[in-house]
Design a protein around this motif. Structure first.
Motif, PDB file in Angstrom:
ATOM      1  N   VAL A  92       0.582  -1.760  -0.279  1.00 36.46           N
ATOM      2  CA  VAL A  92       0.122   0.264   0.379  1.00 36.46           C
ATOM      3  C   VAL A  92       0.889   1.382   0.139  1.00 36.46           C
ATOM      4  O   VAL A  92       0.205   2.182  -0.732  1.00 36.46           O
ATOM      5  CB  VAL A  92      -1.043   0.286   1.322  1.00 36.46           C
ATOM      6  N   ALA A 134       0.333   4.246  -2.846  1.00 37.09           N
ATOM      7  CA  ALA A 134      -0.709   4.601  -2.293  1.00 37.09           C
ATOM      8  C   ALA A 134      -0.271   5.683  -3.355  1.00 37.09           C
ATOM      9  O   ALA A 134       0.131   6.379  -4.005  1.00 37.09           O
ATOM     10  CB  ALA A 134      -0.416   5.640  -1.161  1.00 37.09           C
ATOM     11  N   GLY A 136      -3.895   8.746  -2.188  1.00 36.85           N
ATOM     12  CA  GLY A 136      -2.948   8.799  -1.460  1.00 36.85           C
ATOM     13  C   GLY A 136      -3.219   8.458   0.128  1.00 36.85           C
ATOM     14  O   GLY A 136      -2.840   7.980   1.160  1.00 36.85           O
ATOM     15  N   ALA A 149      -5.195   6.157   2.210  1.00 36.81           N
ATOM     16  CA  ALA A 149      -4.597   4.815   2.589  1.00 36.81           C
ATOM     17  C   ALA A 149      -3.560   4.761   3.073  1.00 36.81           C
ATOM     18  O   ALA A 149      -3.071   3.796   3.698  1.00 36.81           O
ATOM     19  CB  ALA A 149      -4.140   4.751   1.285  1.00 36.81           C
ATOM     20  N   ARG A 150      -2.850   6.105   2.841  1.00 37.73           N
ATOM     21  CA  ARG A 150      -1.360   5.533   4.211  1.00 37.73           C
ATOM     22  C   ARG A 150      -1.533   5.809   5.225  1.00 37.73           C
ATOM     23  O   ARG A 150      -1.183   5.690   6.189  1.00 37.73           O
ATOM     24  CB  ARG A 150      -0.759   7.202   2.883  1.00 37.73           C
ATOM     25  N   THR A 202      -2.790   2.325   6.723  1.00 36.76           N
ATOM     26  CA  THR A 202      -2.052   1.770   6.654  1.00 36.76           C
ATOM     27  C   THR A 202      -0.990   1.887   7.622  1.00 36.76           C
ATOM     28  O   THR A 202      -0.373   0.553   8.929  1.00 36.76           O
ATOM     29  CB  THR A 202      -0.760   1.780   5.257  1.00 36.76           C
ATOM     30  N   LEU A 247      -6.454  -3.240   0.619  1.00 34.56           N
ATOM     31  CA  LEU A 247      -5.752  -2.536  -0.277  1.00 34.56           C
ATOM     32  C   LEU A 247      -4.439  -2.752  -1.155  1.00 34.56           C
ATOM     33  O   LEU A 247      -4.133  -2.759  -1.313  1.00 34.56           O
ATOM     34  CB  LEU A 247      -5.319  -0.692   0.576  1.00 34.56           C
TER      35      LEU A 247
END
Length: 977
Positions: free
Chosen positions: A514, A518, A524, A527-528, A531, A565
């Protein structure tokens, strides 16, 4: 399937532009309420509590030995008085004692008070410290012993003759004497009830004001910010989808057939004892110290258990939390992470959710609470960023605080806030509320968790409980975190089961994917952040005191999102034209998959009884390990592809990947679905195959039919081993001696010399395979020694079974008679030794259904490994600074000694004092459908002498939150004096 498709409604879509200035008055109101809430949270631990004072007195004419097993073991103060006339009338002997002089040899000792007379002198010993003998003067006199946490004094006619500073308080299990005339004896003591407190009126007022202030602050913030209407939930959130039905159906099936966790019994015992203790205490060790500050969810379970303590009912909250987590994931989190998610993504999200939720969150442990709480915090943080508002962030911090109050691992609920710290600070800088209001709101929200952490405990009691737990130990330091991952990769341990390996290992590598992808394949920022939240959660686990793999369930919600993801990140669209990442992804999935398949399908206690498929070996196909096949196919695929690419490049052609080459995403999906299916199908098959015996599924069916007593309904008890002695057919060649079979005696032999017993005629139930032949053994044999049971039929010897004693504790060996056998004898060929092994003569168990021996509601000590599956028995109470002296104890199989902590003083075992007063008579149990299985042990507690029951005089007093009466003392760990 791994690629996003058409757009989906998103309730968290960002709105451009800063919000307009809020009304100052409402912002000021929010700040004032936040300050009030913060002040209440700070004051709450110091607020007074109501503590019962339990005073016990004994002595005077007609006093008899009385059971008084204190918990904690020492009273807060004790005074013992004896007249010289009573001492002279006794002669030599014990005037007053608080622990028996001759307890059961198998019980761990406690150091109490002993006032004895010998040769005209008084001998006093307390807490293992002996005072110098005191000659008794002529004439009337009185000896008085006083002890509290600060000093111990011995007085003769009111004048001190011994004065010792420090804590020499004796442990108290009973009030005993050898004197026939007790008119000159007396004892007064106050039990230590520091943990059995309740909320005071003052603390209640602080609680009400604090809670109302927090709620008012949130309302004021919401009204003070931009008042434009915003959709709270996405369009169609209520409309069920096929994925919802599939996930719900799987969770419902798992609710019925799924495994127990190793701590379900531990938590069930703690929860069900709340009624007698008056607080959530650890009834199995640590001096019954309160679980505060991590205990509010136990109170929820206690209320829940008032409906039923059956396994089916008690596991339902974890399923409801699973449904909540799935709804949050599917309706709010996935649309934020993958705005164009289509049906394929929804099905993939369901699979990633199930691979996390099934093995790690079913049962009474706190993981489902933390997982759901952390997902709520993620939603709050993302909503705050999307709407550029403070209120969602305050709500997220409130949920994070509440989640932290569940368990130390709940601290990871703050991870989403940390992961989004930079964009959140940008959002806060645009707020028109002002820095003071913002700071007060952000502090007051998580601080409100204090109201759940210490509702009925004082700060002093919580600190003492923490000291006791730290002193006794059981935890590991932060730098031992590697042990968790070592356990995860241990092949023959339930900590490293196949089901637990898969989600953790896959999600760790998914997190890397990911972060790599991302911004290219999906937004991005979100998702970041999720994570980083997952990785921070793993880091936060470093600071939890225990290192069990079950704790990975705290990450079940965010872990499922990260795994989703990660699969999208290595899908065909993401990797198109990227040869190196494609092959690297396949290589990683090959290695991770082989590690997953190298695990076993192994689970705790009753869930591992019936030999689940691959519960003793890793999965195999046609005799070959799946792990090896997976690794071999992966190496061939990647290696073969590299050769093809090299060949094409050497010929000047384009080094394009083969069209049929699977993507890392597709291989991962196969692995995820296979692992989920393996778990569900193996439990379903076992539940159906053994539906006539005990499984969690048969337990659930019985509960629905109105029989909620769990394992108890499937067990029968051998109440009298001697009653089943098989009839002898002629004389034997070995002398018969009494043999201990667990607190009772029956005929047996010493394993010494050469010879055999008489033949014993098998019972019809043994000949047709319904019941085993039972021999009880103790002692040890040397190499080459022979001790065996020999079976014979009309045609002669049929078979011989070796018998191996495993120590000094009497242990049953159960042997099924081979076909055609109608008699059995014992055969011995052992060189002479000083302490030979012994064996009882063969017997058939004469059985009584357990629910007849211990009817519903019977009080018993339920050892922690088994407490969850005996829902109709009442846990032995711990009232007024004492423990009960029950007649029964229900324990795990003989090979499992983990329940012993409850009776060990060095572990702060609550029933250590009571254990000194009884002899345990072991009664083996027999499981319907599997009579050779040692499912549980029943012990009858028989007092070693007749004992009365002490009755307290209870009053109440209000004590400050920082008030304490000395320390509790853990034998062998806390210093004496």
């Amino acid at each position: 399937m791994a690629s996003p498709a058409r757009p989906a409604p998103d309730a968290l879509r960002e709105e451009p532009g800063p919000p307009p200035a809020p009304p100052r008055r409402r912002g000021l109101l929010a700040g004032v309420l936040g300050l009030v809430a913060l002040a209440c949270a700070v004051a709450f631990p110091f607020a007074p509590v109501v503590q019962p004072q339990a005073d016990y007195s004994w002595g005077g004419a007609g006093a008899v030995p009385t059971a008084l097993p204190l918990m904690p073991y020492q009273p807060t103060q004790l005074t013992a008085v004896a007249t010289c006339g009573a001492a002279r009338a006794l002669g030599d002997g014990t005037l007053i004692a608080t622990v028996p002089a001759d307890p059961d040899p198998r019980a761990a000792r406690l150091d109490g008070l002993r006032m004895a007379v010998r040769g005209g002198s008084l001998l006093v010993t307390t807490a293992g410290v002996a005072f110098d003998p005191i000659p008794l003067p002529a004439g009337d006199c009185t000896v008085e012993f006083r002890s509290d946490p600060t000093a111990t004094t011995l007085l003769l006619n009111g004048a001190p003759v011994v004065n010792r500073a420090g804590d020499l308080r004796p442990a108290v299990a009973a009030l005993l004497t050898d004197a026939r005339d007790t008119s000159g004896l007396g004892v007064r003591l106050t039990a230590d009830t520091r943990f059995q407190t309740t909320i005071s009126p003052v603390k209640t007022v602080i609680l009400v004001i604090g809670v109302l202030a927090v709620l008012g602050m949130i309302v004021a913030l919401a009204r003070a910010e931009d008042r434009r209407r915003v959709r709270v939930l996405p369009r169609g959130w209520w409309r069920p989808r096929l994925t919802d039905l599939a996930v719900t159906a799987t969770l419902a099936v798992w609710w019925v057939i799924g495994p127990v966790t190793v701590d379900d019994g531990y938590i069930a015992g703690i929860v069900r004892d709340r009624a007698s203790s008056g607080f959530i205490g650890n009834v199995y060790r640590w001096l019954n110290a309160p679980e505060a500050p991590f205990s509010w969810f136990y109170d929820v379970y206690f209320v829940w258990s008032q409906v039923s303590a059956s396994t089916l009912w008690m596991r339902l909250p974890s399923i409801l939390l699973g449904l909540l987590s799935w709804w949050l994931l599917s309706r709010l989190v996935v649309p934020r992470l993958l705005p164009r998610a289509g049906r394929g993504i929804r099905w993939l999200a369901g699979a990633t959710f199930l691979i996390w939720w099934l093995p790690l969150t079913l049962g009474l442990r706190p993981e489902p609470w933390v997982a759901a709480g952390t997902l709520l915090v993620v939603v709050g943080v993302e909503r705050s960023l999307a709407l550029r508002r403070l209120t969602p962030l305050v709500l997220a911090l409130l949920v994070a605080g509440v989640t932290t109050a569940v368990t130390p691992g709940g601290l990871m609920a703050f991870a989403p806030v940390i992961a989004g710290a930079v964009p959140l600070l940008r959002t806060l800088r645009t707020s028109r509320l002002g820095p003071v209001v913002i700071v007060l709101s952000l502090l007051a929200a998580p601080a409100a968790a204090v109201f759940l952490m210490l509702p009925d405990q004082s700060l002093a009691s919580m600190l003492e409980a923490t000291r006791v737990r730290t002193l006794i130990g059981g935890g590991q330091p932060w730098y031992a975190e590697y042990n968790r991952y070592a356990l995860l990769l241990t092949g023959d341990d339930m900590q490293g089961s196949l089901g637990k390996r898969a989600p953790v290992l896959l999600s760790i590598v998914a997190a890397v994917a990911v972060l790599w992808a991302a911004g290219r394949r999906f937004p991005g920022g979100p998702a970041r952040r999720i994570t980083v939240t997952f990785l921070l959660g793993l880091a936060a686990m470093t600071f939890t005191p225990t290192k069990w793999t079950q704790h990975f369930g705290d990450l079940a919600g965010v872990g499922a999102a990260v795994l989703l993801l990660g699969i999208v990140a290595v899908g065909r669209r993401s990797l198109a034209g990227r040869t190196a990442p494609w092959l690297a992804g396949l290589g990683v999935v090959t290695v991770v998959g082989s590690l997953v398949w190298a695990g076993q399908n192994i689970w705790p206690f009753v869930s591992n009884w019936w030999g689940l498929s691959w519960s003793s070996v890793p999965p195999q196909v046609a005799g070959f390990g799946v792990a090896t096949l997976w690794l071999g196919l992966g190496i061939l695929t990647v290696g073969g592809t590299l050769l093809v690419l090299a060949w094409r490049r050497a010929g000047g052609g384009a080094p394009a990947l083969p069209r049929l080459l699977p993507t890392p995403a597709s291989v991962t999906v196969v692995l995820v679905v296979a692992v989920v299916a393996l778990q569900v199908l193996t439990f379903a098959r076992t539940s159906w195959t053994h539906r006539d015996s005990y499984t969690l599924a048969s337990d659930a069916v019985s509960t629905l039919r109105g029989a909620p007593c769990g394992l108890q309904e499937r067990l029968s008890v051998e109440t009298d081993p001697a009653a089943g002695l098989l009839p002898a057919d002629g004389p034997g060649g070995l002398p018969v001696v009494p043999v201990d079979v667990g607190g009772t005696a029956m005929p047996g032999i010493r394993a010494v010399g050469t010879g055999d017993t008489a033949w014993f005629t098998l019972d019809p139930a043994q000949r047709d395979g319904r019941l085993p032949v039972v021999v009880t053994l103790s002692g040890a044999l040397r190499g080459g020694d022979v001790l065996a049971a020999e079976f014979a039929g009309p045609a002669g010897t049929v078979s011989r079974s070796s018998l191996s004693p495993s120590g000094n504790t009497p242990t049953d060996v159960r042997l099924m008679a081979p076909g055609g056998a109608d008699r059995v004898r014992l055969v011995v060929d052992v060189d002479p030794v000083d302490t030979p092994a012994v064996a009882s003569l063969p017997r058939v168990p004469r059985l009584t259904p357990m629910d007849q021996l211990l009817p519903r509601g019977t009080e018993a000590i339920l050892d922690w490994p088994v407490a969850f599956v005996f829902g109709c028995l009442t846990p032995a109470p711990l009232p007024d600074g004492t423990t009960a002296l029950p007649q029964w104890r229900v324990a795990p199989p003989q090979a499992d000694n983990s329940g012993a902590v409850t009776y060990a003083p060095s572990f702060g075992g609550p029933f250590a004092a009571a254990r000194l007063l009884v002899t345990e008579q072991r009664m083996a149990t027999y499981l319907d459908g599997d009579p050779t299985r040692d499912a549980a042990q029943v012990y009858r507690w028989v007092p070693r002498e007749p004992l009365a029951t002490a009755q307290p005089q209870v009053s109440e007093r209000t004590v400050s939150g920082w008030s304490e009466t000395g320390r509790t003392r853990v034998p062998g760990l806390d210093p004496v004096g």
